[in-house]
Scaffold this active site. Structure first.
Site, PDB file in Angstrom:
ATOM      1  CB  ALA A  65      -0.884  -0.016   1.235  1.00  0.00           C
ATOM      2  N   GLY A 109       0.719  -5.080   0.840  1.00  0.00           N
ATOM      3  CA  GLY A 109      -0.436  -5.188  -0.049  1.00  0.00           C
ATOM      4  C   GLY A 109      -0.097  -5.806  -1.395  1.00  0.00           C
ATOM      5  CD  GLU A 112      -2.107  -7.703   2.749  1.00  0.00           C
ATOM      6  OE1 GLU A 112      -1.860  -6.545   2.378  1.00  0.00           O
ATOM      7  OE2 GLU A 112      -2.608  -7.967   3.850  1.00  0.00           O
ATOM      8  CD  GLU A 132       1.740  -5.460   5.677  1.00  0.00           C
ATOM      9  OE1 GLU A 132       2.545  -6.356   6.020  1.00  0.00           O
ATOM     10  OE2 GLU A 132       1.022  -5.554   4.667  1.00  0.00           O
TER      11      GLU A 132
END
Ligand code: CAA
Length: 258
Positions: A65, A109, A112, A132
């Site tokens: 992200a 992300g 993911e 993260e």
């Protein structure tokens, strides 16, 4: 359609979405995620497409992200906008087969999104991780869940609690990726797999992936019952008749996707 953060290409029956924010290692900003959603919806609606490849650059599939975009958000902000939910999960709603073609970093992300695809093909250069924890947060788009189902508790805990990365061979041994391919000619090798998938009957591809995905949601007995009903259901398709007749006649099947 002109996109700013992705490229979309069609080769035969394969749709290719290339994440394209090279200066930010394809960090997944809101605009990129919105464009990814639009592209996937478009490819889902295109009758000529039977397989979708999501890829990045040689250096990064996606480094997660966009940290710079989210760093000033408050708890109220992320709760209010339901940050990283429906817009990201568009990948999981694809009914056509999806392949993540990962070279370089697939972090946070990025890892993911790759795990939301039906399979991951990795270049030798691929690196996977859920870093993260180093940012004072945890994975927010399924990392603790899909990674654990994929590689088991110990390695998932290792990745999520240390923030370390694993290489492509380790990811292969752990079952996170389906194949490791040479970095040189990576996309050509990915296309061979994608073309093979796209050469099959689309309705059968759809129900096959649905059946595999049910394995994550239900008991073994219920899953096998679901599979059996769907297997029986394929006998209503012209393509199932054609597939078996072609085998018996020693010729290639000519699927009509009906
Ligand atoms: N968000 C925003 N920008 C990012 C980014 C990210 N996730 N990852 C890299 N970038 C930017 C860098 O800031 C840098 O930009 P500038 O040139 O403007 O400084 C550019 O991309 C190149 O990155 P580096 O100079 O850091 O490249 P490197 O080769 O030295 O390191 C890296 C590569 C190890 C991937 C490093 O960039 C990195 O650690 N990135 C962050 C990875 C991360 O923490 N991801 C998780 C994000 S949180 C998340 O994803 C939550 C979720 O579950 C949805």
């Amino acid at each position: 359609m002109a996109y700013e953060n992705i490229l979309v290409d069609r080769k035969g029956a394969v749709g290719i979405v290339t994440l394209n924010r090279p200066k930010a290692l394809n960090a997944l900003c809101a605009a990129l995620i919105e464009e990814l959603g639009e592209a996937l919806t478009d490819l889902e609606g295109d009758d000529a497409i039977r397989c979708i490849v999501i890829t990045g650059s040689e250096k990064a599939f996606a480094a997660g992200a966009d940290i710079k975009e989210m760093k000033d958000k408050s708890y109220a902000d992320v709760l209010d906008e339901d940050f990283i939910t429906g817009d990201w999960e568009v990948v999981t709603r694809c009914r056509k087969p999806t392949i993540a073609a990962v070279a370089g970093f697939a972090l946070g992300g990025g890892c993911e999104i790759a795990m939301m695809c039906d399979m991951i093909l990795a270049a030798e250069t691929a690196k996977f991780g859920q870093p993260e924890i180093k940012l004072g947060t945890i994975p927010g788009s399924g990392g603790t869940q899909r990674l654990t189902r994929s590689v088991g508790k110990s390695l998932a805990m290792y990745l999520c609690l240390t923030g370390d990365m694993i290489d492509a061979e380790t990811a292969l041994r752990a079952g996170l990726v389906a194949k490791v391919l040479p970095a040189e000619g990576f996309l050509d090798a990915v296309m061979k797999v994608a073309d093979a998938v796209a050469g099959h009957s689309l309705p059968v591809l759809r129900v096959c992936k649905e059946a595999v995905n049910v394995a994550y949601e239900t008991t073994l007995a219920e899953g096998v019952r679901f599979e059996r009903r769907v297997f029986h259901g394929t006998f209503a398709l012209e393509d199932r008749t054609e597939g078996m007749e072609a085998f018996a006649a020693k010729r290639k099947p000519d699927f009509k996707h009906r």
